[in-house]
Write a protein that holds these residues in place. Structure first.
Motif, mmCIF file in Angstrom:
data_model
loop_
_atom_site.group_PDB
_atom_site.id
_atom_site.type_symbol
_atom_site.label_atom_id
_atom_site.label_comp_id
_atom_site.label_asym_id
_atom_site.label_seq_id
_atom_site.Cartn_x
_atom_site.Cartn_y
_atom_site.Cartn_z
ATOM 1 N N TYR A 1 -9.559 1.184 -2.421
ATOM 2 C CA TYR A 1 -9.131 1.861 -1.189
ATOM 3 C C TYR A 1 -9.397 1.003 0.059
ATOM 4 C CZ TYR A 1 -9.338 5.848 -4.405
ATOM 5 O OH TYR A 1 -9.183 6.690 -5.476
ATOM 6 N N ARG A 2 -9.246 -0.299 -0.103
ATOM 7 C CA ARG A 2 -9.529 -1.235 0.987
ATOM 8 C C ARG A 2 -8.837 -0.857 2.285
ATOM 9 N NH1 ARG A 2 -6.074 -4.744 2.805
ATOM 10 N NH2 ARG A 2 -4.752 -4.484 0.949
ATOM 11 N N TRP A 3 -7.549 -0.537 2.203
ATOM 12 C CA TRP A 3 -6.771 -0.239 3.411
ATOM 13 C C TRP A 3 -7.352 0.964 4.135
ATOM 14 C CZ3 TRP A 3 -3.944 3.749 5.469
ATOM 15 C CH2 TRP A 3 -2.983 3.438 6.431
ATOM 16 N N TRP A 4 -7.656 2.027 3.403
ATOM 17 C CA TRP A 4 -8.163 3.250 4.012
ATOM 18 C C TRP A 4 -9.576 3.071 4.569
ATOM 19 C CZ3 TRP A 4 -6.911 7.751 5.943
ATOM 20 C CH2 TRP A 4 -5.646 8.294 5.667
ATOM 21 N N PHE B 1 -11.765 9.239 -3.763
ATOM 22 C CA PHE B 1 -11.587 8.522 -2.493
ATOM 23 C C PHE B 1 -12.765 8.766 -1.555
ATOM 24 C CE2 PHE B 1 -10.286 9.014 1.964
ATOM 25 C CZ PHE B 1 -10.069 7.683 2.278
ATOM 26 N N MET C 1 -3.883 1.650 -4.216
ATOM 27 C CA MET C 1 -5.040 1.755 -3.335
ATOM 28 C C MET C 1 -6.339 1.902 -4.125
ATOM 29 S SD MET C 1 -3.659 4.046 -0.128
ATOM 30 C CE MET C 1 -2.902 3.213 1.273
ATOM 31 N N LYS C 2 -6.299 2.717 -5.160
ATOM 32 C CA LYS C 2 -7.497 2.883 -5.986
ATOM 33 C C LYS C 2 -7.870 1.572 -6.671
ATOM 34 C CE LYS C 2 -9.497 5.656 -9.691
ATOM 35 N NZ LYS C 2 -9.332 6.840 -10.577
ATOM 36 N N TRP D 1 -1.117 5.526 -4.081
ATOM 37 C CA TRP D 1 -2.531 5.794 -4.334
ATOM 38 C C TRP D 1 -3.066 5.018 -5.535
ATOM 39 C CZ3 TRP D 1 -5.549 7.239 -0.746
ATOM 40 C CH2 TRP D 1 -5.144 8.133 0.242
ATOM 41 N N GLN E 1 0.815 -1.215 0.000
ATOM 42 C CA GLN E 1 0.000 0.000 0.000
ATOM 43 C C GLN E 1 0.852 1.271 0.000
ATOM 44 O OE1 GLN E 1 -3.520 -0.156 -0.041
ATOM 45 N NE2 GLN E 1 -3.132 -2.337 -0.363
ATOM 46 N N PRO F 1 -5.656 11.251 -4.327
ATOM 47 C CA PRO F 1 -6.815 10.555 -4.897
ATOM 48 C C PRO F 1 -8.021 11.451 -5.140
ATOM 49 C CG PRO F 1 -6.692 10.137 -2.560
ATOM 50 C CD PRO F 1 -5.453 10.923 -2.911
ATOM 51 N N PHE G 1 -4.965 14.777 0.413
ATOM 52 C CA PHE G 1 -5.822 13.965 -0.452
ATOM 53 C C PHE G 1 -5.986 14.617 -1.828
ATOM 54 C CE2 PHE G 1 -7.002 12.617 3.808
ATOM 55 C CZ PHE G 1 -7.011 11.242 3.667
#
Length: 501
Positions: A273-276, A324, A268-269, A265, A231, A320, A298
């Motif tokens: 964005y599972r982690w966030w 996001f 993550m996208k 990012w 990530q 993002p 952001f």
């Protein structure tokens, strides 16, 4: 999101106690009662995770764990998990107004080991149920902390390669060998969560909501990065390719090099964005309202080459953006979030704030401090309703400290604009300005309520040592102080809805 209301920023570590640091115990419960009597709707706290080198709550070993320092020893004693002689005769420091983190580190953990041993012996089933319920983050955190202990506190980047790279066989062998340590670190979190949940319930009963604080970045030496390095912007050797910070400004000619690894990012996208989403969703178990630190990151974030000594060679990269926050709302619904929109702002950052609908922050000191250049946007007559107004945050001096240390011309302008009256107390005049403003919510530091100077400043950015240490003296939350605050809330129509009826 926020009706007309008010709150007080008071770090948990700053509460009084005989045992070296503020905790989740009797003084925290008493402070909740004080806030209710004072007509406050919110208690804002700093991040509550376990701290690492430098003692900053913004550099934590985990986004999910609670700080062992905040566990109240008297409450453990009351439920039979400690004996008085196991902690009351120890040296917890000589200065009741400062936290000695080095001493706390040496004294606190042997005491907690006694408590966890009894917990395992007497309430193993309850502990095991907690561990199963929280396994998603707790297993990694406990193993991370146990391995740090085995390696004399060294960061995970210095562990043997099989452990750095989380090879399954190496992790399984370590878990077997460190079974006792895993139980200890899990037991500490059991104790923290029980005390936190009890305090949060007490606050809810009193009509006090808790505003939490989520650092945008995580520490490189954390269970978060070790458990999920994909990530972050890391090379094949699991070293950061760039680190976080902010550019030079009026307060720091070199800028600020925070050193946190940057998020990947794009990755993550790609996974939604599972982690966030997991991280923010978890925070709402702790808090009623969440302040997201460094909101501008952001929209675009400041990237500093990993080898750079300071932040001068950094550059801006796109974040993002609204995508996001749309994903976040789709996942967890509309939640009460405050955007910390301070620092170098561009039209794009202002647009992102407007698109999310989150309230931003206004800091009164910035209205007059020529070093920052905040200017008229921070003067109360220009505040929008959808914002949270502060005299200063944990990164600012206290009101009286600022008046004593800022440029004379800036102080003269503040005194003229705010009609400050020494007879009233100039700190009260500055607080009154944010209470009287049109901001939906106004939050003041407890140091300003107490009329304290620079000695009570919580943090000076870009400095190491001497930060995060301030503590209030016993008896600070006096009934007459609550009454004075309550009257101000009446005057400026900031009482909680039930109290105002």
């Amino acid at each position: 999101m926020m009706m007309r209301s008010a709150g007080i920023l008071m770090p948990l570590t700053s509460l009084p106690s005989p045992w070296g640091v503020g905790t989740l115990g009797a003084e925290a419960r008493a402070f909740v009662d004080f806030l209710a009597r004072a007509g406050q709707t919110y208690w804002q706290v700093l991040p509550i995770g376990p701290t690492s080198y430098g003692d900053s709550p913004y550099q934590s070993f985990s986004s999910f764990a609670g700080s062992p320092y905040l566990i109240d020893l008297d409450d453990l004693c009351a439920e039979g998990l400690l004996k008085p002689e196991e902690y009351q005769g120890l040296d917890w420091g000589e200065d009741p107004e400062r936290v000695d983190y080095g001493l706390l580190y040496r004294q606190r953990f042997p005491v907690l080991r006694q408590a966890v041993r009894r917990l395992r012996a007497r309430r193993l089933e309850e502990l095991a149920a907690f561990c199963a319920r929280e396994a998603d983050w707790l297993d990694d955190y406990a193993l991370f902390m146990a391995l740090k202990g085995r390696h004399d506190g060294a960061p995970w980047s210095q562990w043997p390669a099989p452990l750095r790279r989380r090879e399954p066989a190496a992790l399984a062998a370590a878990a077997r060998e460190l079974d006792g340590e895993l139980w200890f670190w899990k037991g500490v979190q059991f104790l923290f969560f029980r005390q936190w949940e009890a305090l949060k319930a007490r606050a809810a009963e009193q009509g006090v909501a808790i505003i939490g604080d989520l650092p945008i970045y995580v520490a490189e030496d954390s269970a978060d990065v070790w458990a999920d390095p994909s990530q972050f912007q890391m090379d094949e050797a699991l070293r950061p390719t760039g680190v976080a910070g902010c550019p030079p400004d009026g307060f720091s000619a070199d800028g600020q090099r925070w050193g946190n690894p940057l998020f990947d990012w794009e990755a993550m996208k790609a996974d939604g964005y599972r982690w966030w989403l997991r991280r923010i969703s978890f925070q709402f178990r702790f808090y009623d309202v969440l302040r997201i630190d460094h909101f501008r990151g952001f929209e675009a974030y400041y990237a500093i080459p990993a080898g750079a000594e300071n932040a001068k060679k950094g550059f801006w990269k796109p974040g993002p953006g609204l995508d996001f926050f749309r994903a976040l709302e789709a996942a967890i619904g509309k939640r009460p979030i405050i955007a910390e929109d301070l620092g170098f702002l561009t039209p794009a950052v202002h647009q992102l704030l407007a698109d999310t609908g989150f309230p931003g922050m206004k800091v009164l000191q910035f209205a007059f401090d020529s070093r920052d250049g905040g200017g008229r946007a921070y003067q109360p007559h220009n505040y929008p309703a959808n914002c949270v107004a502060y005299v200063g945050t944990h990164d600012n001096d206290t009101a009286l400290g600022w008046l004593a240390e800022a440029e004379p011309a800036d102080v003269a302008l503040a005194r003229e604009y705010l009609h400050l009256d020494p007879a009233e107390g100039e700190n009260w005049g500055m607080m009154r300005a944010v209470w009287a403003s049109t901001a939906d919510c106004a939050v003041v530091q407890m140091q300003d309520v107490l009329g304290l100077g620079n000695e009570a400043r919580m943090n000076t950015p870009s400095t190491l040592g001497g930060n995060w240490q301030w503590r209030a003296r016993p008896g600070f939350a006096a009934p007459e102080l609550a009454a004075r605050l309550h009257r101000q809330m009446e005057l400026y129509e900031r009482l909680p809805a039930e109290a105002a009826e």
